[in-house]
Design a protein around this motif. Structure first.
Motif, PDB file in Angstrom:
ATOM      1  N   THR A 228     -37.838 -12.631  44.431  1.00  0.00           N
ATOM      2  CA  THR A 228     -36.609 -12.816  45.199  1.00  0.00           C
ATOM      3  C   THR A 228     -36.214 -11.472  45.805  1.00  0.00           C
ATOM      4  O   THR A 228     -36.224 -10.456  45.109  1.00  0.00           O
ATOM      5  N   VAL A 229     -35.892 -11.498  47.097  1.00  0.00           N
ATOM      6  CA  VAL A 229     -35.547 -10.265  47.795  1.00  0.00           C
ATOM      7  C   VAL A 229     -34.212 -10.469  48.517  1.00  0.00           C
ATOM      8  O   VAL A 229     -34.019 -11.483  49.188  1.00  0.00           O
TER       9      VAL A 229
ATOM     10  N   GLU B 164     -37.675  -9.237  39.116  1.00  0.00           N
ATOM     11  CA  GLU B 164     -37.166 -10.570  39.469  1.00  0.00           C
ATOM     12  C   GLU B 164     -36.587 -10.567  40.878  1.00  0.00           C
ATOM     13  O   GLU B 164     -36.877 -11.441  41.685  1.00  0.00           O
ATOM     14  N   LEU B 165     -35.700  -9.593  41.123  1.00  0.00           N
ATOM     15  CA  LEU B 165     -35.019  -9.539  42.416  1.00  0.00           C
ATOM     16  C   LEU B 165     -35.006  -8.106  42.918  1.00  0.00           C
ATOM     17  O   LEU B 165     -34.586  -7.202  42.190  1.00  0.00           O
ATOM     18  N   GLY B 166     -35.485  -7.910  44.126  1.00  0.00           N
ATOM     19  CA  GLY B 166     -35.442  -6.590  44.752  1.00  0.00           C
ATOM     20  C   GLY B 166     -34.328  -6.581  45.776  1.00  0.00           C
ATOM     21  O   GLY B 166     -34.204  -7.513  46.567  1.00  0.00           O
ATOM     22  N   ALA B 167     -33.491  -5.536  45.730  1.00  0.00           N
ATOM     23  CA  ALA B 167     -32.331  -5.527  46.626  1.00  0.00           C
ATOM     24  C   ALA B 167     -32.229  -4.225  47.399  1.00  0.00           C
ATOM     25  O   ALA B 167     -32.542  -3.150  46.882  1.00  0.00           O
ATOM     26  N   LEU B 168     -31.788  -4.356  48.636  1.00  0.00           N
ATOM     27  CA  LEU B 168     -31.398  -3.201  49.451  1.00  0.00           C
ATOM     28  C   LEU B 168     -29.924  -3.383  49.748  1.00  0.00           C
ATOM     29  O   LEU B 168     -29.547  -4.343  50.423  1.00  0.00           O
TER      30      LEU B 168
ATOM     31  N   GLY C  64     -43.942 -17.268  49.398  1.00  0.00           N
ATOM     32  CA  GLY C  64     -43.200 -18.143  48.490  1.00  0.00           C
ATOM     33  C   GLY C  64     -41.983 -17.487  47.879  1.00  0.00           C
ATOM     34  O   GLY C  64     -41.351 -18.034  46.983  1.00  0.00           O
ATOM     35  N   ARG C  65     -41.645 -16.275  48.378  1.00  0.00           N
ATOM     36  CA  ARG C  65     -40.477 -15.592  47.832  1.00  0.00           C
ATOM     37  C   ARG C  65     -39.188 -16.134  48.452  1.00  0.00           C
ATOM     38  O   ARG C  65     -39.194 -16.677  49.555  1.00  0.00           O
ATOM     39  N   THR C  66     -38.097 -15.921  47.719  1.00  0.00           N
ATOM     40  CA  THR C  66     -36.766 -16.182  48.266  1.00  0.00           C
ATOM     41  C   THR C  66     -36.336 -14.929  49.012  1.00  0.00           C
ATOM     42  O   THR C  66     -36.431 -13.821  48.474  1.00  0.00           O
ATOM     43  N   VAL C  67     -35.885 -15.092  50.258  1.00  0.00           N
ATOM     44  CA  VAL C  67     -35.479 -13.943  51.077  1.00  0.00           C
ATOM     45  C   VAL C  67     -34.068 -14.192  51.599  1.00  0.00           C
ATOM     46  O   VAL C  67     -33.854 -15.105  52.392  1.00  0.00           O
ATOM     47  N   LEU C  68     -33.116 -13.408  51.127  1.00  0.00           N
ATOM     48  CA  LEU C  68     -31.732 -13.500  51.606  1.00  0.00           C
ATOM     49  C   LEU C  68     -31.427 -12.208  52.351  1.00  0.00           C
ATOM     50  O   LEU C  68     -31.544 -11.113  51.780  1.00  0.00           O
TER      51      LEU C  68
END
Ligand SMILES: Nc1ncnc2c1ncn2[C@@H]1O[C@H](COP(=O)(O)OP(=O)(O)OP(=O)(O)O)[C@@H](O)[C@H]1O
Length: 252
Positions: A160-161, A86-90, A189-193
């Motif tokens: 989502t990233v 769902e969400l990939g995070a660094l 189309g991804r969410t990028v924060l």
């Protein structure tokens, strides 16, 4: 990379509502409300200690808010069975066992989510680490560890990233690479924060900006709107956050 995400898909939104978090006397998040939407790059800015990393940790459920909530696709991150999809995070580059190779680190992560080795090879290629994937991570430079962190974030092909300071330690070629990667992710189309202190980079890549100071929202805007009437985005940022940054300076 697959393009299974559609801009405007509410399932991909990061929604932060009334989020508050105190650590003793320090208010790290203060009734913070904002939304990061799919199809655009949202830059997350604020002076040192403004609460960016804290907010990201709260989104991931690594810390508990005192009030408010943070949702990914309408649900808490921790409530997903396979959250990496769902969400990939660094969050922090360098939190990898130094004795492991990049390939084995990613393979181990992939295993926990039922992801196969071919995806590991694909993300290694995407971040430019294929040739050094069998080297121990302990021998990696900061820039290489950042790339590995981004690879881990992309492993589940998430919609989502969320990346905390992904440009740290990158050389000029690395900066070009991350710029292109973030744009591709958003165009898919991804969410990028993405948080950063590099204003010139943010001006180049961000479509939207969330600026915080002392844990509070100080601007929810576009780079062009924030910059209007100033010589640079950096000048506009410094003017906007001066009060919050000075407060921190005096308080310490
Ligand atoms: N676990 C913790 N215990 C105590 N204080 C904390 C903790 N985590 C964060 N803080 C404090 O909360 C405030 C916000 O920190 P945070 O790391 O979220 O800011 P930031 O915007 O990411 O800063 P930087 O740009 O320097 O990385 C700081 O004053 C920090 O010292």
């Amino acid at each position: 990379m697959r393009s299974r995400h559609r801009p405007g898909d509410d399932q991909l939104v990061i929604e932060v509502r009334g989020l508050s978090k105190r650590y003793g006397p320090t208010t790290a998040a203060d009734s913070l409300t904002f939304t990061a939407k799919p199809g655009v790059i949202t830059g997350f800015l604020g002076p040192n200690g403004a609460g960016k990393s804290t907010t990201m940790r709260l989104v991931l459920g690594l810390d508990r808010p005192d009030a408010g909530h943070a949702l990914v696709g309408g649900r808490p991150y921790w409530s997903y069975r396979r959250p990496m999809r769902e969400l990939g995070a660094l969050l922090e580059a360098g939190s990898v066992h130094p004795g492991r190779t990049a390939f084995h680190h990613l393979l181990w992560l992939a295993h926990t989510h039922g992801i196969g080795p071919s995806r590991v090879l694909a993300v290694l290629d995407q971040v430019g680490l294929s040739d050094v994937a069998r080297r121990r991570v302990g021998a990696y430079s900061l820039g290489m560890r950042q790339r590995l962190g981004v690879a881990a974030a992309l492993l589940g092909d998430p919609g989502t990233v969320m990346l905390d300071e992904p440009m740290n330690g990158l050389d000029p070629e690395g900066m070009v690479w991350i710029r292109r990667l973030l744009r591709t992710l958003a165009d898919d189309g991804r969410t990028v924060l993405v948080s950063s202190h590099l204003m010139s980079e943010m001006e180049k890549i961000a479509d939207h900006l969330i600026v915080i100071g002392r844990g509070r929202l100080v601007a929810d805007t576009t780079p062009a709107q924030l910059r209007a009437g100033h010589d640079s985005l950096e000048d506009a940022f410094l003017e906007l956050t001066r009060a919050t940054a000075e407060y921190h300076g005096r308080a310490r």
